[in-house]
Write a protein that holds these residues in place. Structure first.
Motif, short mmCIF file in Angstrom:
data_model
loop_
_atom_site.label_atom_id
_atom_site.label_comp_id
_atom_site.label_asym_id
_atom_site.label_seq_id
_atom_site.Cartn_x
_atom_site.Cartn_y
_atom_site.Cartn_z
N MET A 1 32.84 33.81 46.01
CA MET A 1 33.47 32.62 45.48
C MET A 1 34.96 32.90 45.25
SD MET A 1 32.77 30.41 42.03
CE MET A 1 31.50 29.41 42.78
N ILE A 2 35.77 31.91 45.54
CA ILE A 2 37.20 32.00 45.27
C ILE A 2 37.44 31.45 43.87
CG2 ILE A 2 39.49 31.16 45.90
CD1 ILE A 2 38.47 30.93 48.78
N LYS A 3 38.23 32.20 43.10
CA LYS A 3 38.62 31.75 41.77
C LYS A 3 40.12 31.52 41.78
CE LYS A 3 34.90 34.20 39.53
NZ LYS A 3 34.49 35.24 38.61
N ALA A 4 40.52 30.30 41.47
CA ALA A 4 41.94 29.94 41.44
C ALA A 4 42.30 29.50 40.03
CB ALA A 4 42.23 28.83 42.44
N LYS A 5 43.48 29.93 39.59
CA LYS A 5 43.99 29.51 38.29
C LYS A 5 45.42 29.01 38.48
CE LYS A 5 41.44 32.75 35.39
NZ LYS A 5 41.56 33.86 34.43
N ILE A 6 45.69 27.91 37.82
CA ILE A 6 47.03 27.37 37.75
C ILE A 6 47.47 27.54 36.30
CG2 ILE A 6 48.49 25.31 37.98
CD1 ILE A 6 47.34 26.13 40.67
N TYR A 7 48.58 28.19 36.08
CA TYR A 7 49.09 28.41 34.73
C TYR A 7 50.22 27.41 34.46
CZ TYR A 7 46.58 32.82 35.11
OH TYR A 7 45.61 33.77 35.28
N ARG A 8 50.10 26.69 33.35
CA ARG A 8 51.10 25.71 32.96
C ARG A 8 51.73 26.10 31.63
NH1 ARG A 8 51.36 20.96 35.62
NH2 ARG A 8 49.68 20.47 37.05
N LYS A 9 53.01 25.79 31.52
CA LYS A 9 53.73 25.97 30.27
C LYS A 9 54.56 24.72 30.10
CE LYS A 9 56.59 29.27 27.82
NZ LYS A 9 57.23 30.59 27.88
N GLU A 10 54.34 24.04 28.98
CA GLU A 10 55.05 22.79 28.69
C GLU A 10 54.89 21.79 29.85
OE1 GLU A 10 59.06 23.89 27.65
OE2 GLU A 10 58.34 25.28 26.11
N LYS A 12 54.49 22.24 32.94
CA LYS A 12 55.07 22.66 34.21
C LYS A 12 54.28 23.86 34.71
CE LYS A 12 58.87 20.08 33.89
NZ LYS A 12 59.31 19.11 34.82
N ILE A 13 54.12 23.97 36.02
CA ILE A 13 53.43 25.11 36.59
C ILE A 13 54.37 26.31 36.59
CG2 ILE A 13 52.31 26.08 38.63
CD1 ILE A 13 51.38 23.23 39.33
N CYS A 14 53.92 27.41 36.00
CA CYS A 14 54.74 28.62 35.95
C CYS A 14 54.15 29.75 36.80
CB CYS A 14 54.94 29.08 34.52
SG CYS A 14 53.42 29.44 33.61
N ALA A 15 52.88 29.61 37.22
CA ALA A 15 52.25 30.65 38.03
C ALA A 15 50.94 30.13 38.61
CB ALA A 15 52.00 31.90 37.20
N PHE A 16 50.47 30.83 39.64
CA PHE A 16 49.11 30.60 40.12
C PHE A 16 48.54 31.94 40.56
CE2 PHE A 16 51.57 29.96 44.04
CZ PHE A 16 50.83 30.63 45.00
N GLU A 17 47.21 32.01 40.51
CA GLU A 17 46.50 33.24 40.86
C GLU A 17 45.24 32.85 41.62
OE1 GLU A 17 45.18 37.26 38.48
OE2 GLU A 17 45.27 35.38 37.37
N ILE A 18 45.02 33.51 42.72
CA ILE A 18 43.84 33.23 43.56
C ILE A 18 43.19 34.56 43.90
CG2 ILE A 18 43.03 32.26 45.74
CD1 ILE A 18 45.56 30.45 45.68
N SER A 19 41.86 34.63 43.73
CA SER A 19 41.15 35.87 44.05
C SER A 19 39.77 35.56 44.62
CB SER A 19 41.02 36.76 42.81
OG SER A 19 40.23 36.11 41.83
N GLY A 20 39.29 36.51 45.38
CA GLY A 20 37.94 36.40 45.92
C GLY A 20 37.88 35.83 47.32
N HIS A 21 36.67 35.73 47.80
CA HIS A 21 36.39 35.16 49.12
C HIS A 21 35.32 34.09 48.95
CE1 HIS A 21 38.81 38.06 51.32
NE2 HIS A 21 38.34 38.98 50.50
N ALA A 22 35.40 33.05 49.73
CA ALA A 22 34.50 31.91 49.57
C ALA A 22 33.04 32.25 49.88
CB ALA A 22 34.97 30.74 50.43
N GLY A 23 32.80 32.94 50.97
CA GLY A 23 31.43 33.21 51.37
C GLY A 23 30.77 32.00 52.00
N TYR A 24 31.56 31.04 52.45
CA TYR A 24 31.03 29.83 53.08
C TYR A 24 30.45 30.13 54.46
CZ TYR A 24 31.06 25.12 55.12
OH TYR A 24 30.72 23.94 55.74
N ALA A 25 31.12 31.04 55.18
CA ALA A 25 30.72 31.41 56.53
C ALA A 25 31.20 32.84 56.79
CB ALA A 25 31.32 30.44 57.54
N PRO A 26 30.77 33.44 57.90
CA PRO A 26 31.25 34.79 58.21
C PRO A 26 32.78 34.84 58.34
CG PRO A 26 29.42 34.19 59.65
CD PRO A 26 29.81 32.95 58.89
N ALA A 27 33.34 36.04 58.11
CA ALA A 27 34.79 36.23 58.24
C ALA A 27 35.25 35.72 59.61
CB ALA A 27 35.14 37.70 58.07
N GLY A 28 36.35 35.03 59.61
CA GLY A 28 36.89 34.45 60.84
C GLY A 28 36.38 33.05 61.12
N GLU A 29 35.34 32.63 60.41
CA GLU A 29 34.78 31.29 60.58
C GLU A 29 34.75 30.51 59.27
OE1 GLU A 29 30.93 31.57 62.46
OE2 GLU A 29 31.65 33.08 63.86
#
Length: 110
Positions: A1-10, A12-29
């Protein structure tokens, strides 16, 4: 699973972080991984090409599947940078709606 975070301050977006792999299909597909990767890398490339805002990026280039980008205070005030980051958030939200088993998106106030 991919985990995405959007960090906001006041609201406004100040950062984003994305980790992991979806696992929807084999790599390349795996269309979910591809979509998230294209959105994230295009956002980074667009900020670099169309703004003067310096940003920090961390990536795991050996294993892949990890990217964190932070913008400084002037990036939070820059309209172009915010538009690009909001576009990323919108795209990730759309993918989450369609493929919620493979992507979680969290918005965190910092």
């Amino acid at each position: 699973m991919i985990k995405a975070k959007i960090y906001r301050k006041e609201n406004k977006i100040c950062a984003f972080e994305i980790s992991g792999h979806a696992g929807y299909a084999p790599a390349g597909e795996d269309i979910v991984c591809s979509a998230v990767t294209v959105l994230a890398l295009n956002t980074v490339n667009a900020i670099e090409a169309f703004t003067e805002i310096p940003f920090q990026a961390e990536a795991d280039e050996k294993k892949g599947g990890y990217l964190k980008v932070s913008v400084p205070l002037e990036g939070m005030a820059d309209e172009k940078t915010q538009l690009l980051l909001e576009t990323l958030a919108l795209g990730l939200s759309g993918i989450q709606e369609e493929y919620h088993k493979y992507l979680t998106l969290k918005i965190e106030e910092v």
